[in-house]
Design a protein around this motif. Sequence first.
Motif, mmCIF file in Angstrom:
data_model
loop_
_atom_site.group_PDB
_atom_site.id
_atom_site.type_symbol
_atom_site.label_atom_id
_atom_site.label_comp_id
_atom_site.label_asym_id
_atom_site.label_seq_id
_atom_site.Cartn_x
_atom_site.Cartn_y
_atom_site.Cartn_z
ATOM 1 N N ILE A 207 0.867 -1.174 0.000
ATOM 2 C CA ILE A 207 0.000 0.000 0.000
ATOM 3 C C ILE A 207 0.905 1.225 0.000
ATOM 4 O O ILE A 207 1.780 1.351 0.848
ATOM 5 N N VAL A 208 0.688 2.113 -0.942
ATOM 6 C CA VAL A 208 1.443 3.363 -1.005
ATOM 7 C C VAL A 208 0.476 4.480 -0.631
ATOM 8 O O VAL A 208 -0.562 4.644 -1.256
ATOM 9 N N THR A 209 0.833 5.236 0.413
ATOM 10 C CA THR A 209 -0.066 6.273 0.909
ATOM 11 C C THR A 209 0.731 7.395 1.561
ATOM 12 O O THR A 209 1.951 7.313 1.678
ATOM 13 N N HIS A 210 0.057 8.394 2.009
ATOM 14 C CA HIS A 210 0.689 9.508 2.707
ATOM 15 C C HIS A 210 0.558 9.290 4.217
ATOM 16 O O HIS A 210 -0.038 8.305 4.667
ATOM 17 N N GLY B 231 -2.929 8.386 5.817
ATOM 18 C CA GLY B 231 -3.345 6.984 5.685
ATOM 19 C C GLY B 231 -2.594 6.076 6.639
ATOM 20 O O GLY B 231 -3.166 5.164 7.250
ATOM 21 N N ILE B 232 -1.300 6.319 6.785
ATOM 22 C CA ILE B 232 -0.493 5.531 7.722
ATOM 23 C C ILE B 232 -1.014 5.725 9.142
ATOM 24 O O ILE B 232 -1.146 4.758 9.899
ATOM 25 N N SER C 112 5.869 9.818 11.488
ATOM 26 C CA SER C 112 6.150 9.176 10.212
ATOM 27 C C SER C 112 6.915 10.172 9.351
ATOM 28 O O SER C 112 6.412 11.235 9.036
#
Length: 64
Positions: free
Chosen positions: A10-13, A16-17, A37
């Motif tokens: 999953i690639v997110t900002h 989202g993390i 993060s």
Amino acid sequence: ERNHQENVLIVTHGGGINIIYHILKVEWTNKNKSFPSSNTNIHKIEYVNDGWEITQENLIVHLK
């Protein structure tokens, strides 16, 4: 499928993390503080002992 054995990326900002962290660690609301993060870091979440667990946080080895 419920019993798949594949990896998922999953690639997110950071937003989202943070939601994922709150779901796994504490109940999430929009009033909770953020988990730290940094930019372009990697977090590893694994299914361990019948539950999801954050096994690595904020990895930056790919930046060196």
